[in-house]
Motif scaffolding. Structure first.
Motif, mmCIF file in Angstrom:
data_model
loop_
_atom_site.group_PDB
_atom_site.id
_atom_site.type_symbol
_atom_site.label_atom_id
_atom_site.label_comp_id
_atom_site.label_asym_id
_atom_site.label_seq_id
_atom_site.Cartn_x
_atom_site.Cartn_y
_atom_site.Cartn_z
ATOM 1 N N ILE A 64 65.581 10.007 53.960
ATOM 2 C CA ILE A 64 65.539 11.266 53.217
ATOM 3 C C ILE A 64 64.655 12.272 53.954
ATOM 4 N N TYR A 65 63.525 11.794 54.439
ATOM 5 C CA TYR A 65 62.594 12.644 55.188
ATOM 6 C C TYR A 65 63.295 13.281 56.388
ATOM 7 N N ASN A 66 64.130 12.513 57.056
ATOM 8 C CA ASN A 66 64.857 13.002 58.230
ATOM 9 C C ASN A 66 66.157 13.731 57.879
ATOM 10 N N PRO A 70 72.693 13.151 52.400
ATOM 11 C CA PRO A 70 73.133 14.459 51.881
ATOM 12 C C PRO A 70 73.187 14.500 50.351
ATOM 13 N N ASN A 71 73.283 15.711 49.841
ATOM 14 C CA ASN A 71 73.582 15.960 48.425
ATOM 15 C C ASN A 71 72.577 15.336 47.458
ATOM 16 N N LEU A 72 71.310 15.412 47.808
ATOM 17 C CA LEU A 72 70.268 14.906 46.913
ATOM 18 C C LEU A 72 69.711 16.045 46.070
ATOM 19 N N THR A 73 69.281 15.712 44.868
ATOM 20 C CA THR A 73 68.631 16.685 43.999
ATOM 21 C C THR A 73 67.112 16.530 44.103
ATOM 22 N N VAL A 74 66.394 17.542 43.642
ATOM 23 C CA VAL A 74 64.931 17.456 43.613
ATOM 24 C C VAL A 74 64.493 16.280 42.753
ATOM 25 N N ILE A 138 60.002 17.517 52.343
ATOM 26 C CA ILE A 138 61.419 17.179 52.216
ATOM 27 C C ILE A 138 62.190 18.327 51.559
ATOM 28 N N SER A 139 61.591 18.945 50.553
ATOM 29 C CA SER A 139 62.237 20.083 49.893
ATOM 30 C C SER A 139 62.519 21.198 50.892
ATOM 31 N N ASN A 140 61.549 21.480 51.753
ATOM 32 C CA ASN A 140 61.744 22.505 52.779
ATOM 33 C C ASN A 140 62.868 22.118 53.734
ATOM 34 N N GLN A 141 62.966 20.818 54.049
ATOM 35 C CA GLN A 141 64.035 20.335 54.921
ATOM 36 C C GLN A 141 65.415 20.571 54.297
ATOM 37 N N TYR A 142 65.471 20.474 52.968
ATOM 38 C CA TYR A 142 66.743 20.665 52.262
ATOM 39 C C TYR A 142 66.977 22.131 51.880
ATOM 40 N N GLY A 143 66.079 23.010 52.320
ATOM 41 C CA GLY A 143 66.272 24.438 52.113
ATOM 42 C C GLY A 143 65.672 25.008 50.850
ATOM 43 N N TRP A 144 64.787 24.258 50.189
ATOM 44 C CA TRP A 144 64.147 24.739 48.969
ATOM 45 C C TRP A 144 62.701 25.115 49.253
ATOM 46 N N ALA A 145 62.310 26.296 48.842
ATOM 47 C CA ALA A 145 60.912 26.716 48.956
ATOM 48 C C ALA A 145 60.067 25.882 47.992
ATOM 49 N N SER A 146 58.829 25.593 48.370
ATOM 50 C CA SER A 146 57.988 24.755 47.510
ATOM 51 C C SER A 146 56.531 25.176 47.628
ATOM 52 N N LYS A 160 61.677 25.856 44.349
ATOM 53 C CA LYS A 160 62.704 26.843 44.027
ATOM 54 C C LYS A 160 64.059 26.352 44.516
ATOM 55 N N THR A 161 64.897 25.931 43.585
ATOM 56 C CA THR A 161 66.247 25.459 43.899
ATOM 57 C C THR A 161 67.238 26.613 43.728
ATOM 58 N N GLU A 162 68.507 26.300 43.914
ATOM 59 C CA GLU A 162 69.546 27.316 43.770
ATOM 60 C C GLU A 162 69.598 27.887 42.356
ATOM 61 N N SER A 163 69.178 27.090 41.376
ATOM 62 C CA SER A 163 69.244 27.524 39.975
ATOM 63 C C SER A 163 67.909 28.039 39.442
ATOM 64 N N GLY A 164 66.890 28.069 40.301
ATOM 65 C CA GLY A 164 65.590 28.579 39.874
ATOM 66 C C GLY A 164 64.461 27.588 40.127
ATOM 67 N N TRP A 165 63.259 27.946 39.681
ATOM 68 C CA TRP A 165 62.083 27.095 39.884
ATOM 69 C C TRP A 165 62.119 25.872 38.972
ATOM 70 N N VAL A 166 61.698 24.735 39.514
ATOM 71 C CA VAL A 166 61.530 23.503 38.734
ATOM 72 C C VAL A 166 60.167 22.912 39.072
ATOM 73 N N VAL A 167 59.677 22.047 38.197
ATOM 74 C CA VAL A 167 58.384 21.381 38.402
ATOM 75 C C VAL A 167 58.628 19.896 38.600
ATOM 76 N N ALA A 168 57.994 19.339 39.632
ATOM 77 C CA ALA A 168 58.153 17.908 39.916
ATOM 78 C C ALA A 168 56.789 17.282 40.163
ATOM 79 N N ASP A 169 56.642 16.059 39.690
ATOM 80 C CA ASP A 169 55.393 15.320 39.835
ATOM 81 C C ASP A 169 55.713 13.933 40.405
ATOM 82 N N PRO A 170 55.709 13.783 41.740
ATOM 83 C CA PRO A 170 56.060 12.494 42.337
ATOM 84 C C PRO A 170 55.019 11.404 42.110
#
Length: 260
Positions: A64-66, A70-74, A138-146, A160-170
């Motif tokens: 995933i890091y590399n 494909p086609n993964l969600t946040v 990883i988010s930046n790699q997939y094109g999402w600002a974080s 920031k995904t295509e549908s707007g900002w989301v919050v994630a706590d890994p």
């Protein structure tokens, strides 16, 4: 042999030792050491339910890091970090990873901690800020600002995904399909429900909401900003310097030998 010759000999040996340490870092993996430490640390603490998984797959997380998957969600990436990285604050840069950071970390402990996401994955353990560093990269790699969000006792991510900002706590494996601002205004019962679905009880949920809503302690960083910019810059610089320094010593030693 004069004193200058003796000094040159020792510097020559030191240079090769440092280069040898640098090379060994490509072959030595700290994963086993830190997994064992994290497991022992886990059983010594009263972590909430749902906080430890046994089916860890670091190789999949590296894919995933590399950006090989494909086609993964946040949410999917967040879950993978949560279940793949042991939750521990024990991770420090080893001498074979960067002898310069390792040495200076003995003098100033924060230097010994890494913000390099691949290095964190390689060790298999991390605390909240380190796990968010993986997620943000990883988010930046997939094109999402974080960006990092620093809470009173915790660190989470806003992406920031295509549908707007989301919050994630890994760190706790929690995902909120809304911005941090919206989350601040969400009813406690709705947040309780999300946390309960992840297996967390009332006591933990109360703590989580309290920490999240202490606005005077919350800090939203800029997109792309490191959690500790100066230490992040030093780590990146030292990863170059750890090679330059011994090579420069060898070069200067050769000049000194020729002059003598």
């Amino acid at each position: 042999m004069n004193k200058n010759g003796i000094y040159n000999k020792y510097i020559y040996i030191l240079s090769f030792l440092l280069i040898g340490l640098n090379i060994s870092g490509y072959f030595i993996n700290p994963l086993n050491k830190y997994e064992n430490l994290a497991m022992n640390n886990y059983y010594d603490k009263n972590y909430p339910s749902g906080y430890l998984y046994d089916d860890i797959n670091i190789d999949y997380l590296k894919q995933i890091y590399n950006k090989e998957i494909p086609n993964l969600t946040v949410e999917a990436i967040n879950d993978e970090i949560f279940t793949s990285i042991r939750h521990s604050d024990l991770r420090k840069v080893e001498i074979y990873e960067n002898w310069l950071i390792f040495t200076l970390g003995k003098i100033y402990e924060p230097i010994s901690r890494t913000q390099n996401p691949y290095r964190i994955i390689n060790g298999g353990v991390g605390e909240c800020a380190e796990q968010v560093a993986i997620l943000n990269y990883i988010s930046n790699q997939y094109g999402w600002a974080s960006r990092f969000i620093g809470l009173n006792e915790h660190v989470i991510s806003e992406i920031k995904t295509e549908s707007g900002w989301v919050v994630a706590d890994p760190h706790y494996g929690v995902y909120f399909d809304m911005s941090f601002e919206e989350l601040q205004n969400t009813e406690k019962e709705d947040i309780f429900k999300i946390l309960n679905e992840k297996g967390y009880g009332i006591e933990f949920s109360d703590w989580y909401i309290r920490v999240m809503r202490t606005e005077e302690d919350n800090k939203i960083l800029e997109v792309g900003e490191a959690i500790s910019p100066r230490l992040d810059m030093f780590e990146k610089f030292s990863d170059i310097l750890k090679w330059i320094f011994p090579v420069l010593l060898l070069f200067l030693t050769q000049i000194s030998y020729r002059k003598s």
